[in-house]
Design a protein around this motif. Structure first.
Motif, PDB file in Angstrom:
ATOM      1  N   ALA A  28      11.999 -22.707 -27.807  1.00 41.95           N
ATOM      2  CA  ALA A  28      12.892 -23.023 -28.923  1.00 41.95           C
ATOM      3  C   ALA A  28      13.335 -21.755 -29.648  1.00 41.95           C
ATOM      4  N   ALA A  29      12.426 -20.819 -29.856  1.00 36.91           N
ATOM      5  CA  ALA A  29      12.785 -19.553 -30.503  1.00 36.91           C
ATOM      6  C   ALA A  29      13.762 -18.777 -29.629  1.00 36.91           C
ATOM      7  N   HIS A  30      13.517 -18.751 -28.332  1.00 34.56           N
ATOM      8  CA  HIS A  30      14.397 -18.063 -27.381  1.00 34.56           C
ATOM      9  C   HIS A  30      15.821 -18.627 -27.437  1.00 34.56           C
ATOM     10  N   GLU A  31      15.932 -19.938 -27.622  1.00 36.82           N
ATOM     11  CA  GLU A  31      17.235 -20.593 -27.670  1.00 36.82           C
ATOM     12  C   GLU A  31      17.821 -20.671 -29.082  1.00 36.82           C
ATOM     13  N   GLY A  32      17.099 -20.125 -30.067  1.00 32.80           N
ATOM     14  CA  GLY A  32      17.588 -20.169 -31.444  1.00 32.80           C
ATOM     15  C   GLY A  32      17.459 -21.534 -32.083  1.00 32.80           C
ATOM     16  N   ASP A  33      16.558 -22.352 -31.572  1.00 33.17           N
ATOM     17  CA  ASP A  33      16.387 -23.723 -32.061  1.00 33.17           C
ATOM     18  C   ASP A  33      15.004 -23.974 -32.647  1.00 33.17           C
ATOM     19  N   ALA A  34      14.308 -22.946 -33.082  1.00 30.93           N
ATOM     20  CA  ALA A  34      12.927 -23.108 -33.561  1.00 30.93           C
ATOM     21  C   ALA A  34      12.814 -24.124 -34.694  1.00 30.93           C
ATOM     22  N   ALA A  35      13.824 -24.209 -35.529  1.00 28.63           N
ATOM     23  CA  ALA A  35      13.772 -25.138 -36.666  1.00 28.63           C
ATOM     24  C   ALA A  35      13.760 -26.601 -36.218  1.00 28.63           C
ATOM     25  N   HIS A  36      14.161 -26.859 -34.986  1.00 28.62           N
ATOM     26  CA  HIS A  36      14.238 -28.242 -34.511  1.00 28.62           C
ATOM     27  C   HIS A  36      12.944 -28.752 -33.881  1.00 28.62           C
ATOM     28  N   VAL A  37      11.956 -27.898 -33.725  1.00 26.23           N
ATOM     29  CA  VAL A  37      10.674 -28.338 -33.166  1.00 26.23           C
ATOM     30  C   VAL A  37       9.852 -28.934 -34.304  1.00 26.23           C
ATOM     31  N   THR A  38       9.632 -30.226 -34.229  1.00 27.52           N
ATOM     32  CA  THR A  38       8.920 -30.905 -35.311  1.00 27.52           C
ATOM     33  C   THR A  38       7.599 -31.518 -34.859  1.00 27.52           C
ATOM     34  N   THR A  39       7.283 -31.420 -33.576  1.00 27.85           N
ATOM     35  CA  THR A  39       6.022 -31.962 -33.091  1.00 27.85           C
ATOM     36  C   THR A  39       4.900 -30.968 -33.385  1.00 27.85           C
ATOM     37  N   ASP A  40       3.676 -31.388 -33.149  1.00 30.99           N
ATOM     38  CA  ASP A  40       2.538 -30.509 -33.406  1.00 30.99           C
ATOM     39  C   ASP A  40       1.463 -30.762 -32.348  1.00 30.99           C
ATOM     40  N   TRP A 120      18.864 -33.773 -15.601  1.00 40.37           N
ATOM     41  CA  TRP A 120      18.690 -32.917 -16.768  1.00 40.37           C
ATOM     42  C   TRP A 120      20.023 -32.385 -17.237  1.00 40.37           C
ATOM     43  N   GLU A 121      19.985 -31.669 -18.341  1.00 40.11           N
ATOM     44  CA  GLU A 121      21.169 -31.079 -18.952  1.00 40.11           C
ATOM     45  C   GLU A 121      21.016 -29.570 -18.960  1.00 40.11           C
ATOM     46  N   VAL A 122      22.144 -28.877 -18.915  1.00 42.71           N
ATOM     47  CA  VAL A 122      22.151 -27.426 -19.041  1.00 42.71           C
ATOM     48  C   VAL A 122      23.381 -27.061 -19.875  1.00 42.71           C
ATOM     49  N   LYS A 123      23.217 -26.126 -20.781  1.00 38.99           N
ATOM     50  CA  LYS A 123      24.329 -25.728 -21.643  1.00 38.99           C
ATOM     51  C   LYS A 123      25.437 -25.082 -20.814  1.00 38.99           C
ATOM     52  N   PRO A 124      26.690 -25.369 -21.151  1.00 37.54           N
ATOM     53  CA  PRO A 124      27.816 -24.832 -20.377  1.00 37.54           C
ATOM     54  C   PRO A 124      27.818 -23.304 -20.273  1.00 37.54           C
ATOM     55  N   ARG A 135      21.267 -23.102  -6.538  1.00 35.66           N
ATOM     56  CA  ARG A 135      20.476 -22.574  -5.413  1.00 35.66           C
ATOM     57  C   ARG A 135      19.388 -23.565  -5.003  1.00 35.66           C
ATOM     58  N   LEU A 136      18.926 -24.375  -5.928  1.00 30.39           N
ATOM     59  CA  LEU A 136      17.942 -25.415  -5.603  1.00 30.39           C
ATOM     60  C   LEU A 136      18.586 -26.599  -4.892  1.00 30.39           C
ATOM     61  N   GLY A 137      19.921 -26.647  -4.933  1.00 23.93           N
ATOM     62  CA  GLY A 137      20.632 -27.758  -4.313  1.00 23.93           C
ATOM     63  C   GLY A 137      21.055 -28.835  -5.293  1.00 23.93           C
ATOM     64  N   ALA A 138      20.944 -28.554  -6.594  1.00 26.66           N
ATOM     65  CA  ALA A 138      21.335 -29.534  -7.605  1.00 26.66           C
ATOM     66  C   ALA A 138      22.855 -29.641  -7.681  1.00 26.66           C
ATOM     67  N   ARG A 139      23.327 -30.810  -7.999  1.00 23.31           N
ATOM     68  CA  ARG A 139      24.750 -31.045  -8.237  1.00 23.31           C
ATOM     69  C   ARG A 139      24.983 -30.971  -9.740  1.00 23.31           C
ATOM     70  N   LEU A 140      25.926 -30.162 -10.161  1.00 23.86           N
ATOM     71  CA  LEU A 140      26.231 -30.009 -11.582  1.00 23.86           C
ATOM     72  C   LEU A 140      27.611 -30.565 -11.882  1.00 23.86           C
ATOM     73  N   TRP A 141      27.727 -31.262 -12.989  1.00 15.77           N
ATOM     74  CA  TRP A 141      29.024 -31.704 -13.457  1.00 15.77           C
ATOM     75  C   TRP A 141      29.037 -31.603 -14.968  1.00 15.77           C
ATOM     76  N   THR A 142      30.232 -31.463 -15.510  1.00 14.87           N
ATOM     77  CA  THR A 142      30.391 -31.296 -16.950  1.00 14.87           C
ATOM     78  C   THR A 142      30.379 -32.662 -17.623  1.00 14.87           C
ATOM     79  N   LYS A 143      29.624 -32.724 -18.706  1.00 12.56           N
ATOM     80  CA  LYS A 143      29.542 -33.953 -19.476  1.00 12.56           C
ATOM     81  C   LYS A 143      29.193 -33.544 -20.901  1.00 12.56           C
ATOM     82  N   VAL A 144      29.816 -34.150 -21.862  1.00 13.22           N
ATOM     83  CA  VAL A 144      29.496 -33.866 -23.258  1.00 13.22           C
ATOM     84  C   VAL A 144      28.261 -34.674 -23.627  1.00 13.22           C
ATOM     85  N   VAL A 145      27.284 -34.022 -24.227  1.00 15.72           N
ATOM     86  CA  VAL A 145      26.069 -34.693 -24.670  1.00 15.72           C
ATOM     87  C   VAL A 145      26.200 -34.947 -26.167  1.00 15.72           C
TER      88      VAL A 145
END
Length: 157
Positions: A28-40, A120-124, A135-145
């Protein structure tokens, strides 16, 4: 002196809650989303005891290198379960050494007997991750989450 260089994978159990919590917070810190982690840690103990929650830890000589997390859930269109991948994270000093690939293939192996689809999802803008998944053979398509807090709904229908 012999140093263990082999990467091992294993399913995280409730006793691994502090490790999983640390790795999730690092991601979360790496992605700049540390404030969104609310579990413990206590909540992680509960979640890691559930059959529908799967977290695989990659380790070298007992040191955590990363994790992949997923949750089994129903897919209503197919009438079957799928595995919804939540996170794939490898610590910076372990990247480009095949750890991410090991985690993904380990996740696939865990549901291979059932033939479950992993989704799963991956940021554009994360083109490195997109290349990795292709490279793993996954199919990717664009979709708004979209995400929605029901409390934000208008007061009148």
């Amino acid at each position: 002196m012999i140093t263990e260089t082999r990467v091992t994978l294993r399913r995280a159990v409730p006793a691994d809650a502090p490790t999983v919590d640390t790795l999730v917070r690092e991601l979360a810190a790496h992605e700049g989303d540390a404030a969104h982690v609310t579990t413990d840690v206590p909540r992680w103990r509960e979640m890691l005891g559930r059959d529908d929650v799967l977290v695989l830890l990659a380790e070298r000589a007992g040191r955590p290198l990363g994790y992949v997390s997923a949750q089994r859930r129903p897919h209503l269109w197919s009438g079957r379960d799928i595995l919804a991948l939540d996170d794939l994270y490898v610590r910076a000093d372990a990247r480009d050494a095949g750890v991410g690939r090991r985690l993904m293939t380990g996740l696939a192996a865990s549901v291979a007997d059932e033939g479950l689809l992993i989704r799963w999802e991956v940021k554009p803008g994360n083109t490195a991750a997109q290349r990795f998944y292709r490279r793993l053979g996954a199919r990717l398509w664009t979709k708004v989450v979209a995400a929605w807090q029901p409390a934000a709904a208008p007061t009148r229908p």
